[in-house]
Design a protein around this motif. Structure first.
Motif, PDB file in Angstrom:
ATOM      1  N   TYR A   1       0.830  -1.190   0.000  1.00 23.34           N
ATOM      2  CA  TYR A   1       0.000   0.000   0.000  1.00 23.34           C
ATOM      3  C   TYR A   1       0.874   1.253   0.000  1.00 23.34           C
ATOM      4  CZ  TYR A   1      -3.354   3.427   1.441  1.00 23.34           C
ATOM      5  OH  TYR A   1      -4.135   4.543   1.502  1.00 23.34           O
ATOM      6  N   LYS A   2       0.475   2.202  -0.782  1.00 20.01           N
ATOM      7  CA  LYS A   2       1.276   3.404  -0.957  1.00 20.01           C
ATOM      8  C   LYS A   2       0.603   4.605  -0.302  1.00 20.01           C
ATOM      9  CE  LYS A   2       3.327   1.519  -4.949  1.00 20.01           C
ATOM     10  NZ  LYS A   2       4.557   1.213  -5.186  1.00 20.01           N
TER      11      LYS A   2
ATOM     12  N   ASP B   1      -9.062   4.888   1.421  1.00 20.72           N
ATOM     13  CA  ASP B   1      -8.079   4.019   0.774  1.00 20.72           C
ATOM     14  C   ASP B   1      -7.551   2.955   1.724  1.00 20.72           C
ATOM     15  OD1 ASP B   1      -8.314   5.355  -1.610  1.00 20.72           O
ATOM     16  OD2 ASP B   1      -6.427   6.453  -1.433  1.00 20.72           O
ATOM     17  N   ILE B   2      -7.279   3.339   2.944  1.00 18.44           N
ATOM     18  CA  ILE B   2      -6.767   2.392   3.939  1.00 18.44           C
ATOM     19  C   ILE B   2      -7.827   1.339   4.255  1.00 18.44           C
ATOM     20  CG2 ILE B   2      -6.059   2.154   6.357  1.00 18.44           C
ATOM     21  CD1 ILE B   2      -4.632   4.886   6.039  1.00 18.44           C
ATOM     22  N   GLU B   3      -9.093   1.763   4.394  1.00 21.80           N
ATOM     23  CA  GLU B   3     -10.172   0.809   4.656  1.00 21.80           C
ATOM     24  C   GLU B   3     -10.332  -0.173   3.495  1.00 21.80           C
ATOM     25  OE1 GLU B   3     -13.393   3.514   5.340  1.00 21.80           O
ATOM     26  OE2 GLU B   3     -12.929   3.720   7.483  1.00 21.80           O
ATOM     27  N   ASN B   4     -10.277   0.314   2.257  1.00 22.16           N
ATOM     28  CA  ASN B   4     -10.380  -0.561   1.090  1.00 22.16           C
ATOM     29  C   ASN B   4      -9.217  -1.545   1.028  1.00 22.16           C
ATOM     30  OD1 ASN B   4     -12.763   0.590   0.181  1.00 22.16           O
ATOM     31  ND2 ASN B   4     -11.728   2.070  -1.128  1.00 22.16           N
ATOM     32  N   GLU B   5      -8.027  -1.069   1.307  1.00 20.33           N
ATOM     33  CA  GLU B   5      -6.854  -1.943   1.293  1.00 20.33           C
ATOM     34  C   GLU B   5      -6.963  -3.008   2.384  1.00 20.33           C
ATOM     35  OE1 GLU B   5      -3.388  -3.611  -0.014  1.00 20.33           O
ATOM     36  OE2 GLU B   5      -4.600  -2.079  -0.985  1.00 20.33           O
TER      37      GLU B   5
ATOM     38  N   ARG C   1      -9.753  -4.316   3.534  1.00 21.63           N
ATOM     39  CA  ARG C   1     -10.709  -5.328   3.061  1.00 21.63           C
ATOM     40  C   ARG C   1     -10.064  -6.265   2.051  1.00 21.63           C
ATOM     41  NH1 ARG C   1     -14.377  -1.247   3.703  1.00 21.63           N
ATOM     42  NH2 ARG C   1     -14.101  -0.398   1.598  1.00 21.63           N
ATOM     43  N   ARG C   2      -9.293  -5.701   1.127  1.00 22.74           N
ATOM     44  CA  ARG C   2      -8.616  -6.546   0.130  1.00 22.74           C
ATOM     45  C   ARG C   2      -7.614  -7.472   0.800  1.00 22.74           C
ATOM     46  NH1 ARG C   2      -8.954  -1.723  -3.094  1.00 22.74           N
ATOM     47  NH2 ARG C   2      -6.891  -1.055  -2.393  1.00 22.74           N
ATOM     48  N   GLN C   3      -6.928  -6.978   1.806  1.00 23.94           N
ATOM     49  CA  GLN C   3      -5.934  -7.807   2.500  1.00 23.94           C
ATOM     50  C   GLN C   3      -6.600  -8.931   3.271  1.00 23.94           C
ATOM     51  OE1 GLN C   3      -2.573  -7.409   2.079  1.00 23.94           O
ATOM     52  NE2 GLN C   3      -2.555  -9.415   3.042  1.00 23.94           N
ATOM     53  N   ARG C   4      -7.753  -8.651   3.891  1.00 22.90           N
ATOM     54  CA  ARG C   4      -8.482  -9.713   4.597  1.00 22.90           C
ATOM     55  C   ARG C   4      -8.888 -10.813   3.619  1.00 22.90           C
ATOM     56  NH1 ARG C   4     -10.488  -5.564   7.811  1.00 22.90           N
ATOM     57  NH2 ARG C   4     -12.218  -5.138   6.402  1.00 22.90           N
ATOM     58  N   SER C   5      -9.382 -10.421   2.464  1.00 25.59           N
ATOM     59  CA  SER C   5      -9.769 -11.404   1.441  1.00 25.59           C
ATOM     60  C   SER C   5      -8.565 -12.234   1.014  1.00 25.59           C
ATOM     61  CB  SER C   5     -10.366 -10.675   0.236  1.00 25.59           C
ATOM     62  OG  SER C   5     -10.573 -11.551  -0.830  1.00 25.59           O
ATOM     63  N   ALA C   6      -7.443 -11.576   0.774  1.00 29.33           N
ATOM     64  CA  ALA C   6      -6.228 -12.292   0.372  1.00 29.33           C
ATOM     65  C   ALA C   6      -5.800 -13.266   1.464  1.00 29.33           C
ATOM     66  CB  ALA C   6      -5.102 -11.312   0.068  1.00 29.33           C
ATOM     67  N   ASN C   7      -5.889 -12.853   2.711  1.00 26.43           N
ATOM     68  CA  ASN C   7      -5.487 -13.721   3.819  1.00 26.43           C
ATOM     69  C   ASN C   7      -6.359 -14.971   3.903  1.00 26.43           C
ATOM     70  OD1 ASN C   7      -3.508 -11.892   4.479  1.00 26.43           O
ATOM     71  ND2 ASN C   7      -4.610 -11.026   6.215  1.00 26.43           N
ATOM     72  N   ILE C   8      -7.655 -14.817   3.653  1.00 28.77           N
ATOM     73  CA  ILE C   8      -8.561 -15.962   3.709  1.00 28.77           C
ATOM     74  C   ILE C   8      -8.208 -16.977   2.620  1.00 28.77           C
ATOM     75  CG2 ILE C   8     -10.953 -16.686   3.327  1.00 28.77           C
ATOM     76  CD1 ILE C   8     -11.762 -14.021   4.748  1.00 28.77           C
ATOM     77  N   PHE C   9      -8.066 -16.498   1.384  1.00 29.14           N
ATOM     78  CA  PHE C   9      -7.733 -17.409   0.286  1.00 29.14           C
ATOM     79  C   PHE C   9      -6.362 -18.039   0.486  1.00 29.14           C
ATOM     80  CE2 PHE C   9     -11.235 -15.329  -1.840  1.00 29.14           C
ATOM     81  CZ  PHE C   9     -11.793 -16.376  -2.557  1.00 29.14           C
ATOM     82  N   LEU C  10      -5.414 -17.258   0.964  1.00 21.61           N
ATOM     83  CA  LEU C  10      -4.072 -17.778   1.201  1.00 21.61           C
ATOM     84  C   LEU C  10      -4.093 -18.847   2.292  1.00 21.61           C
ATOM     85  CD1 LEU C  10      -1.103 -17.483   0.416  1.00 21.61           C
ATOM     86  CD2 LEU C  10      -0.903 -15.742   2.180  1.00 21.61           C
ATOM     87  N   ALA C  11      -4.851 -18.605   3.345  1.00 22.77           N
ATOM     88  CA  ALA C  11      -4.937 -19.593   4.430  1.00 22.77           C
ATOM     89  C   ALA C  11      -5.568 -20.894   3.942  1.00 22.77           C
ATOM     90  CB  ALA C  11      -5.743 -19.010   5.594  1.00 22.77           C
ATOM     91  N   ILE C  12      -6.648 -20.793   3.195  1.00 27.69           N
ATOM     92  CA  ILE C  12      -7.323 -22.000   2.698  1.00 27.69           C
ATOM     93  C   ILE C  12      -6.416 -22.792   1.767  1.00 27.69           C
ATOM     94  CG2 ILE C  12      -9.241 -22.856   1.297  1.00 27.69           C
ATOM     95  CD1 ILE C  12     -10.887 -20.472   2.380  1.00 27.69           C
ATOM     96  N   SER C  13      -5.784 -22.094   0.816  1.00 31.16           N
ATOM     97  CA  SER C  13      -4.926 -22.809  -0.133  1.00 31.16           C
ATOM     98  C   SER C  13      -3.719 -23.422   0.562  1.00 31.16           C
ATOM     99  CB  SER C  13      -4.487 -21.884  -1.274  1.00 31.16           C
ATOM    100  OG  SER C  13      -3.702 -20.826  -0.788  1.00 31.16           O
TER     101      SER C  13
END
Length: 135
Positions: A56-57, A96-100, A102-114
């Motif tokens: 995040y920038k 922007d921080i809130e959106n990032e 949310r995206r990070q939470r989604s990435a963490n879920i998929f990463l954890a499952i895989s």
């Protein structure tokens, strides 16, 4: 775009994990059953590493706000205008921080499952493969 990539990661890790079982069955060697899982874990960690390269920038937005404050001082803007401009910048930054987040939470879920799927296949794929070969 990220969601599609995360779904693709989950499907790929699952398929690669299952491919270890197929290889074990094909070559009649139960020890190959966990290979796909190991590759799946490696794929998950590669995703984790490469997705973190695009961090995040938000700092750039703080820099922009700082520049606006400096330019406002030079232009002798009214205090109300200065404060409103700063407030607008920080409101955008917060969104922007809130959106990032949310995206990070989604990435963490998929990463954890895989990772869990691949780790289970990596650790126990040989046992499943042994049962498949025995039949």
């Amino acid at each position: 775009m990220r969601l599609k990539l995360q779904i693709a990661l989950l499907i790929s890790c699952t398929l690669v994990s299952l491919s270890g079982l197929y290889a074990a069955y094909l070559f009649n060697d139960a020890s190959l059953g966990g290979r796909g899982g190991a590759i799946g874990v490696a794929m998950s960690f590669a995703y984790l590493f490469f997705s973190s390269l695009n961090t995040y920038k938000g700092i750039e937005k703080f820099d922009a706000a700082e520049e606006e404050i400096a330019s406002a001082l030079q232009l002798q803007m009214s205090i109300e205008q200065k404060l409103q401009n700063i407030l607008d910048r920080f409101t955008l930054l917060k969104k922007d921080i809130e959106n990032e987040a949310r995206r990070q939470r989604s990435a963490n879920i998929f990463l954890a499952i895989s990772t869990v799927i691949s780790t289970l296949f990596g650790g126990f794929g040989d046992l499943v493969a042994h049962q498949l070969i025995a039949k």
